[in-house]
Write a protein that holds these residues in place. Structure first.
Motif, PDB file in Angstrom:
ATOM      1  N   LYS A  79     -25.616   4.589  70.165  1.00 54.81           N
ATOM      2  CA  LYS A  79     -26.246   5.123  68.958  1.00 54.81           C
ATOM      3  C   LYS A  79     -25.648   6.496  68.715  1.00 54.81           C
ATOM      4  CE  LYS A  79     -30.727   2.954  68.748  1.00 54.81           C
ATOM      5  NZ  LYS A  79     -32.177   3.149  68.716  1.00 54.81           N
ATOM      6  N   ILE A  80     -25.409   6.815  67.449  1.00 55.35           N
ATOM      7  CA  ILE A  80     -24.936   8.151  67.097  1.00 55.35           C
ATOM      8  C   ILE A  80     -25.853   8.723  66.029  1.00 55.35           C
ATOM      9  CG2 ILE A  80     -22.538   7.749  67.766  1.00 55.35           C
ATOM     10  CD1 ILE A  80     -21.879   7.350  64.789  1.00 55.35           C
ATOM     11  N   TYR A  81     -25.907  10.042  65.964  1.00 53.65           N
ATOM     12  CA  TYR A  81     -26.810  10.718  65.043  1.00 53.65           C
ATOM     13  C   TYR A  81     -26.052  11.751  64.235  1.00 53.65           C
ATOM     14  CZ  TYR A  81     -30.029   8.412  68.130  1.00 53.65           C
ATOM     15  OH  TYR A  81     -30.670   7.447  68.859  1.00 53.65           O
ATOM     16  N   ALA A  82     -26.386  11.838  62.948  1.00 51.79           N
ATOM     17  CA  ALA A  82     -25.675  12.727  62.028  1.00 51.79           C
ATOM     18  C   ALA A  82     -25.682  14.175  62.516  1.00 51.79           C
ATOM     19  CB  ALA A  82     -26.283  12.629  60.635  1.00 51.79           C
ATOM     20  N   LYS A  83     -26.816  14.643  62.985  1.00 51.39           N
ATOM     21  CA  LYS A  83     -26.924  16.034  63.447  1.00 51.39           C
ATOM     22  C   LYS A  83     -25.956  16.295  64.603  1.00 51.39           C
ATOM     23  CE  LYS A  83     -30.143  18.700  65.998  1.00 51.39           C
ATOM     24  NZ  LYS A  83     -31.405  18.672  66.667  1.00 51.39           N
ATOM     25  N   ASP A  84     -25.905  15.394  65.569  1.00 51.26           N
ATOM     26  CA  ASP A  84     -24.999  15.557  66.716  1.00 51.26           C
ATOM     27  C   ASP A  84     -23.543  15.473  66.280  1.00 51.26           C
ATOM     28  OD1 ASP A  84     -27.253  15.695  68.326  1.00 51.26           O
ATOM     29  OD2 ASP A  84     -27.148  13.566  68.878  1.00 51.26           O
ATOM     30  N   PHE A  85     -23.253  14.527  65.380  1.00 55.48           N
ATOM     31  CA  PHE A  85     -21.885  14.386  64.872  1.00 55.48           C
ATOM     32  C   PHE A  85     -21.430  15.671  64.192  1.00 55.48           C
ATOM     33  CE2 PHE A  85     -19.499  13.740  60.923  1.00 55.48           C
ATOM     34  CZ  PHE A  85     -18.246  13.496  61.475  1.00 55.48           C
ATOM     35  N   PHE A 115     -27.091   5.856  60.572  1.00 49.72           N
ATOM     36  CA  PHE A 115     -26.223   7.036  60.670  1.00 49.72           C
ATOM     37  C   PHE A 115     -25.612   7.353  59.304  1.00 49.72           C
ATOM     38  CE2 PHE A 115     -21.853   8.627  61.049  1.00 49.72           C
ATOM     39  CZ  PHE A 115     -22.095   9.850  61.664  1.00 49.72           C
ATOM     40  N   GLU A 116     -25.060   6.333  58.663  1.00 42.95           N
ATOM     41  CA  GLU A 116     -24.414   6.534  57.368  1.00 42.95           C
ATOM     42  C   GLU A 116     -25.414   7.010  56.312  1.00 42.95           C
ATOM     43  OE1 GLU A 116     -20.749   4.364  55.226  1.00 42.95           O
ATOM     44  OE2 GLU A 116     -22.462   3.065  55.640  1.00 42.95           O
ATOM     45  N   GLU A 117     -26.611   6.455  56.330  1.00 40.41           N
ATOM     46  CA  GLU A 117     -27.657   6.896  55.400  1.00 40.41           C
ATOM     47  C   GLU A 117     -27.938   8.383  55.555  1.00 40.41           C
ATOM     48  OE1 GLU A 117     -31.608   4.990  55.421  1.00 40.41           O
ATOM     49  OE2 GLU A 117     -30.538   3.113  55.057  1.00 40.41           O
ATOM     50  N   ILE A 131     -25.957  10.684  56.899  1.00 38.74           N
ATOM     51  CA  ILE A 131     -24.766  11.445  56.492  1.00 38.74           C
ATOM     52  C   ILE A 131     -24.742  11.599  54.967  1.00 38.74           C
ATOM     53  CG2 ILE A 131     -22.237  11.199  56.232  1.00 38.74           C
ATOM     54  CD1 ILE A 131     -22.951  12.451  58.891  1.00 38.74           C
ATOM     55  N   VAL A 132     -25.019  10.526  54.258  1.00 44.69           N
ATOM     56  CA  VAL A 132     -25.037  10.561  52.789  1.00 44.69           C
ATOM     57  C   VAL A 132     -26.159  11.487  52.311  1.00 44.69           C
ATOM     58  CG1 VAL A 132     -25.474   9.172  50.717  1.00 44.69           C
ATOM     59  CG2 VAL A 132     -23.912   8.327  52.482  1.00 44.69           C
ATOM     60  N   ARG A 133     -27.331  11.373  52.930  1.00 42.33           N
ATOM     61  CA  ARG A 133     -28.461  12.224  52.557  1.00 42.33           C
ATOM     62  C   ARG A 133     -28.112  13.706  52.739  1.00 42.33           C
ATOM     63  NH1 ARG A 133     -32.378  15.054  54.399  1.00 42.33           N
ATOM     64  NH2 ARG A 133     -32.103  14.674  56.605  1.00 42.33           N
ATOM     65  N   LEU A 134     -27.346  14.024  53.769  1.00 38.99           N
ATOM     66  CA  LEU A 134     -26.939  15.404  54.037  1.00 38.99           C
ATOM     67  C   LEU A 134     -25.753  15.849  53.170  1.00 38.99           C
ATOM     68  CD1 LEU A 134     -27.153  15.317  57.934  1.00 38.99           C
ATOM     69  CD2 LEU A 134     -28.700  16.541  56.380  1.00 38.99           C
ATOM     70  N   GLY A 135     -25.192  14.922  52.394  1.00 38.27           N
ATOM     71  CA  GLY A 135     -24.037  15.253  51.558  1.00 38.27           C
ATOM     72  C   GLY A 135     -22.796  15.529  52.385  1.00 38.27           C
ATOM     73  N   ALA A 136     -22.669  14.815  53.506  1.00 40.06           N
ATOM     74  CA  ALA A 136     -21.585  15.105  54.445  1.00 40.06           C
ATOM     75  C   ALA A 136     -20.619  13.943  54.631  1.00 40.06           C
ATOM     76  CB  ALA A 136     -22.202  15.501  55.793  1.00 40.06           C
ATOM     77  N   ARG A 137     -20.554  13.047  53.671  1.00 42.43           N
ATOM     78  CA  ARG A 137     -19.687  11.868  53.794  1.00 42.43           C
ATOM     79  C   ARG A 137     -18.222  12.244  54.044  1.00 42.43           C
ATOM     80  NH1 ARG A 137     -18.773   7.281  55.073  1.00 42.43           N
ATOM     81  NH2 ARG A 137     -18.493   5.472  53.765  1.00 42.43           N
TER      82      ARG A 137
END
Length: 177
Positions: free
Chosen positions: A53-59, A143-145, A147-153
């Motif tokens: 599992k990966i997480y946007a914050k950690d990435f 994860f992708e959701e 990332i998109v929510r954070l505007g970081a695609r």
């Protein structure tokens, strides 16, 4: 650990090295690192079937650390007039690519010449090199959701290697204290 900025500066000042920057897309680098951390091994292990599992914050945090590391390395090499070449990890494994020839060609740009007969280490294994990241982790949709929510695609596939020399000079001074 990586070397600290003052350590890098001392090496550059003493030995006048040439720089090779191996760049991998941030998301692929993060996924590979998470797999390696999960099994506690970096070499001689096939992680193709592992799906962490990966997480946007950690990435985003790991991407920022790596981007800053790249920037500091480039800054120091350029500051001391050291020649630099960049190699993109994905180019090494592109369909039809010969990684050794790509490395040889890149190194020749900074006057480093490899012997004609050279082969990769015997313990390296070809692992999953597919571009389908969704199959490499167990929670890609979530994860992708995020990332998109954070505007970081756009952060998934590249680093911004531009830097501000005043900021990096200040960082060097701070690290010396």
């Amino acid at each position: 650990g990586h070397l600290s900025s003052p350590q890098i500066a001392k090496i550059i000042k003493t030995y006048h090295p040439k720089g090779v920057l191996l760049i991998r897309t941030p998301i692929d680098q993060h996924i590979s690192r998470q797999k390696a951390l999960h099994i506690g091994s970096w070499r001689s292990v096939d992680t193709t079937c592992l799906r962490p599992k990966i997480y946007a914050k950690d990435f985003r945090a790991s991407r920022l650390r790596q981007q800053n590391h790249y920037r500091m390395g480039l800054y120091l090499l350029e500051r001391f007039g050291c020649p630099v070449t960049k190699i993109h990890y994905e180019d090494l494994y592109a369909e039809g690519s010969d990684p050794i020839e790509l490395i040889r060609d890149s190194l020749q740009k900074i006057d480093i010449y490899l012997p004609k007969k050279i082969a990769p280490a015997k313990d390296l294994q070809r692992q999953d090199r597919s571009d389908d990241r969704s199959r490499k982790v167990s929670n890609w949709e979530a994860f992708e959701e995020e990332i998109v929510r954070l505007g970081a695609r756009e952060e998934l596939d590249s680093f911004d290697l531009r830097y501000n020399s005043l900021i990096l000079s200040a960082q060097l001074l701070i690290e010396r204290i």
